[in-house]
Design an enzyme around this catalytic site. Structure first.
Site, PDB file in Angstrom:
ATOM      1  N   ASN A 209       0.858  -1.196   0.000  1.00 61.51           N
ATOM      2  CA  ASN A 209       0.000   0.000   0.000  1.00 61.51           C
ATOM      3  C   ASN A 209       0.891   1.242   0.000  1.00 61.51           C
ATOM      4  OD1 ASN A 209       0.563   0.736   2.865  1.00 61.51           O
ATOM      5  ND2 ASN A 209      -0.378  -1.262   3.213  1.00 61.51           N
ATOM      6  N   ASP A 278      -4.210  -6.580   5.009  1.00 65.62           N
ATOM      7  CA  ASP A 278      -5.280  -7.403   5.581  1.00 65.62           C
ATOM      8  C   ASP A 278      -5.323  -8.779   4.929  1.00 65.62           C
ATOM      9  OD1 ASP A 278      -6.159  -5.406   7.308  1.00 65.62           O
ATOM     10  OD2 ASP A 278      -7.325  -4.442   5.716  1.00 65.62           O
ATOM     11  N   LYS A 288       8.655 -16.907 -11.259  1.00 71.20           N
ATOM     12  CA  LYS A 288       7.881 -15.775 -11.767  1.00 71.20           C
ATOM     13  C   LYS A 288       6.656 -16.268 -12.542  1.00 71.20           C
ATOM     14  CE  LYS A 288       8.141 -11.797 -14.786  1.00 71.20           C
ATOM     15  NZ  LYS A 288       8.799 -11.204 -15.942  1.00 71.20           N
ATOM     16  N   PHE A 323      -4.504   3.010  14.625  1.00 68.44           N
ATOM     17  CA  PHE A 323      -4.778   4.041  13.618  1.00 68.44           C
ATOM     18  C   PHE A 323      -5.878   3.532  12.711  1.00 68.44           C
ATOM     19  CE2 PHE A 323      -1.967   7.745  12.968  1.00 68.44           C
ATOM     20  CZ  PHE A 323      -1.246   7.653  14.133  1.00 68.44           C
ATOM     21  N   LYS A 337     -14.016   0.131  15.603  1.00 66.22           N
ATOM     22  CA  LYS A 337     -12.701  -0.532  15.748  1.00 66.22           C
ATOM     23  C   LYS A 337     -12.224  -0.466  17.202  1.00 66.22           C
ATOM     24  CE  LYS A 337      -8.178  -0.420  13.451  1.00 66.22           C
ATOM     25  NZ  LYS A 337      -7.451   0.096  12.295  1.00 66.22           N
ATOM     26  N   LYS A 341     -11.859  -4.050  19.116  1.00 67.95           N
ATOM     27  CA  LYS A 341     -10.497  -4.533  19.378  1.00 67.95           C
ATOM     28  C   LYS A 341      -9.992  -4.169  20.770  1.00 67.95           C
ATOM     29  CE  LYS A 341      -9.569  -4.876  14.528  1.00 67.95           C
ATOM     30  NZ  LYS A 341      -8.654  -4.727  13.411  1.00 67.95           N
TER      31      LYS A 341
END
Ligand SMILES: Cc1cc2nc3c(=O)[nH]c(=O)nc-3n(C[C@H](O)[C@H](O)[C@H](O)COP(=O)(O)O)c2cc1C
Length: 401
Positions: A209, A278, A288, A323, A337, A341
């Site tokens: 990301n 995730d 490859k 975060f 969240k 959590k």
């Protein structure tokens, strides 16, 4: 950053003396009051006028100079000092300080200082490795001087080896560590995670990301400057690691899970700023994957949920901050969240807001705790890091009451 702080720089007769001009200038730009003390021999290497121009203060060389600013100059200056950095420190001055010889302005003033004293030896490798010099450094350590290990490299004398004064930017970091902030996290262990993870598809490709690691690195640095013992678990990032933090580099979400859980128990505060994948490819090809006509799909599996694990295994008193990076319903998703959590705080940012999120040097955070949502203005990631730490400390304080 250093407004109201006084730094004494002790410069001795070494070729590295010229580099301290950069340090004096950098400290001045951070608004420190800088006084430079030079040995007579150091003036052969750099002119006191250079330091006087950079600091706006008289450069002190002669103990018996009658053109004084203060009553007993060496004692007055010593009392004002918040930190002393003797760099470059010659073998001669190291020997004198180790044995209580105070026969010039520099050695006399340093002996009168009660604040933190750094000493940065700089000399030829054979001089540095000389057992007498090493014994003198041991003596200075015993008397609470912090000796900054010299770098290994090409020396002005043409030799290559240990004895090179670290670059002034590094010396500056030592000074900042000592005096830049109030040490309100002293005695606390803080774990920060940062950056992206990389999940391999084959030996060539991976899923990742846009996280740059800047927010997490700013948090690690801010916590270090505030006196915490910091561990930084970081995915692959292109930015320099903050100084004086224990760095654990990782690549995958699995690596990050293992690195975090191996040290999480001992932490007082955990801040998870990393953008952990995730999902990861269910199968990683050994070779490859060759291009073919038509579409292809990659089957993905869930990675370990590190934050959930930490929430379920936290010890009483441990503060857990996650975060959340959202593109819609930021507050609702982040509060969910927090509850799901078992977190103490979520620092939420909306990727769609200009100035927030990945890559940039600024962020716009909302700090979500059990009792409230606090929306912060656009600010640098450095200021955002300090705002997060302030909030953590204030929540911890409320709990104690
Ligand atoms: C060109 C040159 C470079 C020197 N570099 C160093 C050095 O890096 N470290 C050191 O301990 N002495 C070095 N010396 C020797 C010191 O200048 C000498 O020991 C002097 O007496 C130190 O004085 P001070 O400690 O009062 O500054 C150098 C001498 C010369 C001529």
């Amino acid at each position: 950053m250093l407004k109201g702080k006084t730094v004494l720089l002790g410069v001795t007769g070494s070729i590295a003396a010229y580099k301290i001009a950069y340090l004096a200038s950098a400290l001045k730009k951070l608004h420190a009051q800088v006084h430079v003390l030079m040995t007579e021999n150091a003036t052969n290497f750099i002119n006191p006028i250079t330091f006087e121009s950079l600091t706006g203060n008289k450069c002190l060389v002669d103990t018996f100079d009658r053109n004084f600013q203060f009553q007993v100059e060496h004692v007055s200056i010593a009392k004002q000092a918040d930190v002393v950095m003797i760099a470059p420190a010659s073998a001669n001055v190291i020997g004198k300080l180790a044995h209580g010889i105070a026969d010039d302005m520099l050695t006399t003033t340093v002996m009168a200082c009660k604040c933190k004293k750094y000493i940065s030896p700089a000399m030829n490798t054979n001089m540095y490795e000389n057992p007498i010099l090493q014994d003198n450094l041991k003596i200075l350590r015993r008397y609470d001087y912090e000796v900054i290990d010299p770098a290994v490299g090409y020396l002005a004398c043409g030799d290559t080896g240990a004895g090179k004064m670290p670059e002034p930017e590094i010396l500056l970091q030592y000074i900042l560590k000592e005096i830049a902030c109030e040490k309100d996290l002293k005695g606390k262990k803080v774990l920060v995670t940062a950056g992206p993870t990389q999940e391999a598809i084959d030996p060539v490709r991976y899923i990742t990301n846009h996280s740059s690691g800047k927010m997490g690195y700013a948090l690690a640095r801010a916590a270090m400057l505030r006196g915490a013992e910091v561990t930084l678990v970081s995915g692959p990032c292109a930015i320099a690691a903050p100084p004086f933090v224990k760095m654990i580099p990782v690549v995958t979400a699995r690596d990050m899970f293992e690195a975090v859980t191996s040290v999480s128990e001992e932490q007082d505060i955990i801040i998870k700023a990393a953008a952990v994948a995730d999902y990861r490819p269910l199968h990683v090809a050994d070779e490859k994957v060759k291009k073919q006509d038509g579409e292809m799909s990659i089957e993905l599996e869930r990675t370990d949920d590190i934050l959930k694990y930490l929430g379920e295994h936290r010890h009483p008193g441990q503060f857990l901050c996650g975060f959340s990076m959202e593109t819609q319903n930021m507050i609702g998703n982040s509060r969910a969240k927090l509850e799901k959590k078992h977190l103490d705080m979520v620092a939420a940012n909306n990727l769609k807001e200009a100035g927030a999120g990945f890559q940039g040097d600024t962020n716009i955070l909302t700090l979500i705790t059990q009792n409230e949502d606090v929306s912060l203005q656009l600010m640098s990631k450095e200021d955002a890091a300090n705002a997060i730490l302030d909030k953590i400390l204030s929540v911890c304080k409320e709990r104690e009451v």
